[in-house]
Design an enzyme around this catalytic site. Structure first.
Site, PDB file in Angstrom:
ATOM      1  N   SER A 218      -8.428  -0.200   7.555  1.00 16.74           N
ATOM      2  CA  SER A 218      -8.297  -1.176   8.627  1.00 16.74           C
ATOM      3  C   SER A 218      -6.839  -1.361   8.998  1.00 16.74           C
ATOM      4  O   SER A 218      -6.514  -2.137   9.850  1.00 16.74           O
ATOM      5  CB  SER A 218      -8.902  -2.510   8.193  1.00 16.74           C
ATOM      6  OG  SER A 218      -8.189  -3.002   7.087  1.00 16.74           O
TER       7      SER A 218
ATOM      8  N   SER B 172       1.118  -9.842  -0.108  1.00 24.49           N
ATOM      9  CA  SER B 172       0.771  -8.421  -0.054  1.00 24.49           C
ATOM     10  C   SER B 172       1.171  -7.696   1.219  1.00 24.49           C
ATOM     11  O   SER B 172       1.297  -6.470   1.205  1.00 24.49           O
ATOM     12  CB  SER B 172      -0.727  -8.245  -0.322  1.00 24.49           C
ATOM     13  OG  SER B 172      -1.483  -9.034   0.564  1.00 24.49           O
TER      14      SER B 172
ATOM     15  N   LYS C  81       0.805  -1.226   0.000  1.00 20.66           N
ATOM     16  CA  LYS C  81       0.000   0.000   0.000  1.00 20.66           C
ATOM     17  C   LYS C  81       0.838   1.277   0.000  1.00 20.66           C
ATOM     18  O   LYS C  81       0.352   2.342  -0.381  1.00 20.66           O
ATOM     19  CB  LYS C  81      -0.947  -0.001   1.200  1.00 20.66           C
ATOM     20  CG  LYS C  81      -2.062  -1.028   1.060  1.00 20.66           C
ATOM     21  CD  LYS C  81      -3.402  -0.390   1.198  1.00 20.66           C
ATOM     22  CE  LYS C  81      -4.555  -1.340   0.932  1.00 20.66           C
ATOM     23  NZ  LYS C  81      -4.420  -2.657   1.557  1.00 20.66           N
TER      24      LYS C  81
ATOM     25  N   GLU D 256     -10.071 -13.630  -2.897  1.00 20.82           N
ATOM     26  CA  GLU D 256     -10.679 -12.966  -1.749  1.00 20.82           C
ATOM     27  C   GLU D 256     -11.044 -13.992  -0.692  1.00 20.82           C
ATOM     28  O   GLU D 256     -11.078 -15.191  -0.966  1.00 20.82           O
ATOM     29  CB  GLU D 256     -11.887 -12.127  -2.179  1.00 20.82           C
ATOM     30  CG  GLU D 256     -12.969 -12.884  -2.891  1.00 20.82           C
ATOM     31  CD  GLU D 256     -14.026 -11.970  -3.502  1.00 20.82           C
ATOM     32  OE1 GLU D 256     -13.995 -10.746  -3.275  1.00 20.82           O
ATOM     33  OE2 GLU D 256     -14.903 -12.498  -4.200  1.00 20.82           O
TER      34      GLU D 256
ATOM     35  N   ASP E 294     -17.658 -10.900  -2.403  1.00 22.51           N
ATOM     36  CA  ASP E 294     -18.402  -9.896  -3.188  1.00 22.51           C
ATOM     37  C   ASP E 294     -17.776  -9.695  -4.570  1.00 22.51           C
ATOM     38  O   ASP E 294     -18.492  -9.415  -5.533  1.00 22.51           O
ATOM     39  CB  ASP E 294     -18.452  -8.562  -2.444  1.00 22.51           C
ATOM     40  CG  ASP E 294     -17.062  -8.018  -2.163  1.00 22.51           C
ATOM     41  OD1 ASP E 294     -16.371  -8.601  -1.314  1.00 22.51           O
ATOM     42  OD2 ASP E 294     -16.659  -7.032  -2.819  1.00 22.51           O
TER      43      ASP E 294
ATOM     44  N   GLY F  82     -16.174 -13.483   2.347  1.00 21.34           N
ATOM     45  CA  GLY F  82     -16.613 -12.229   1.726  1.00 21.34           C
ATOM     46  C   GLY F  82     -16.315 -12.223   0.247  1.00 21.34           C
ATOM     47  O   GLY F  82     -15.388 -11.571  -0.207  1.00 21.34           O
TER      48      GLY F  82
END
Ligand SMILES: *Cc1c(COP(=O)(O)O)cnc(C)c1O
Length: 324
Positions: A81, A308, A56, A207, A213, A211
């Site tokens: 988070s 990651s 990130k 994922e 989605d 979750g």
């Protein structure tokens, strides 16, 4: 680049120039034992060794570097988070601007402490009842700060894409590229990089099973929103893809698959036991999917796996990895 325009590979290249010498060019780890176990040739892009311990920092530094003088004076506000928070906090310190981070009450303490350690002000909220985007927007309006969202932002997406750009430059064309998937900044940036540097490679997002989605959004052809999933993968507890990340993923991804918490712990054990590396639960999503067989037809192929992040409380790490 306007905040609502879709980034392209040219933006990934520009981001690579912006972050060069300021973000680490992380190593690509290899292991014969791992290859034997997986039945393919695995190239691990070690973003748990990135500054702040996650990819990130790439997107955060790229986004803040594009601020104009007025935005720099007001400073940056982010909600996260954890890893985006630390990334924005450090990038703000390095670019000389104030930072406010909106973080959930249940964020890992190591992440909260690290964020404060980089000099940012932390404002906390309840992730199951409060809307962090609203809190951030209100604070931004009050204080004249600019919000940098964790994934749905063109400079963030372009910055994240530099990790797979480096991986493909260092490992050569890969047959398959696999990355974790939360809100999709990493996956969409990776799609841009792979599309330019390894156009024949299959690209997968992974994922948490709790979750899915992203997978459902792909199947239904629209952005599906879910309840905040309860999973060990706290960096991928997002409820929906973004308006920028969704179209890039829809048009460029081979498929989105999932990994269970149990599979994440198994992959963390492999990373600790075979590679001697500390990787957080979200960080092994891609590896877990390769090892479980969720990524189809990898036998004998050259597979790029993005690790990651590595930010996990040590006591928690020991508990997860030490259990039989
Ligand atoms: C944020 C994060 C992800 C998910 O990235 P998105 O861009 O939201 O899809 C995956 N792993 C780690 C360690 C993260 O911090």
């Amino acid at each position: 680049m306007p905040a609502d325009s879709l980034p392209t590979y040219a933006d990934v290249e520009a981001a690579a120039t912006v972050i060069e010498g300021r973000a680490h060019r992380t190593p690509v780890l290899r292991s014969r034992r791992l290859d034997e176990r997986a039945g393919c040739e695995i190239h691990l892009k070690a973003e748990h060794l990135q500054r702040v311990g996650a990819f990130k920092f790439r997107g955060a530094l790229n986004a803040l570097s594009a601020f104009d003088a007025g935005q720099r004076r007001g400073g940056v506000i982010a909600y996260s988070s954890g890893n985006h928070a630390q990334a924005i906090a450090l990038a703000a310190r390095e670019t000389g601007m104030p930072a406010v981070i909106v973080m959930p009450h249940d964020a890992p303490e190591a992440k909260v402490a690290a964020t404060r350690g980089y000099g940012a002000e932390v404002v906390r909220y309840d992730r199951y009842t409060q809307d962090r985007e609203q809190i951030a927007a209100d604070l931004a309006a009050e204080r004249g700060m600019t919000v940098v969202p964790p994934y749905d932002h063109p400079h963030v997406i372009a910055g994240q894409g530099t990790a797979v750009k480096e991986l493909l430059e260092d490992s050569g064309a890969l047959d398959v590229v696999v990355t974790p998937l939360g809100g999709g900044g990493l996956l969409s940036g990776s799609i841009l990089a792979a599309g330019a540097l390894a156009p024949r490679a299959r690209v997968y997002g992974v994922e948490p099973a709790a979750g899915d989605d992203g997978r459902r959004s792909l199947r239904e052809g629209r952005i599906v929103t879910i309840e905040t999933p309860r999973t060990l993968a706290d960096g991928a507890q997002t409820t929906h893809l973004g308006h920028l990340t969704f179209p890039i993923i829809r048009d460029g991804v081979t498929d989105v698959v999932t990994a269970t918490d149990e599979e994440l712990v198994g992959a963390m054990k492999v990373m600790a036991g075979i590679l001697k590396q500390v990787v957080e639960p979200t960080g092994v999503l891609a590896l877990a999917a390769v090892l479980s067989g969720a990524i189809p037809d990898t036998a004998g192929l050259r597979v790029g796996v993005l690790l990651s992040g590595g930010n996990v409380d040590l006591a928690r790490f020991a508990e997860l990895v030490g259990a039989p």
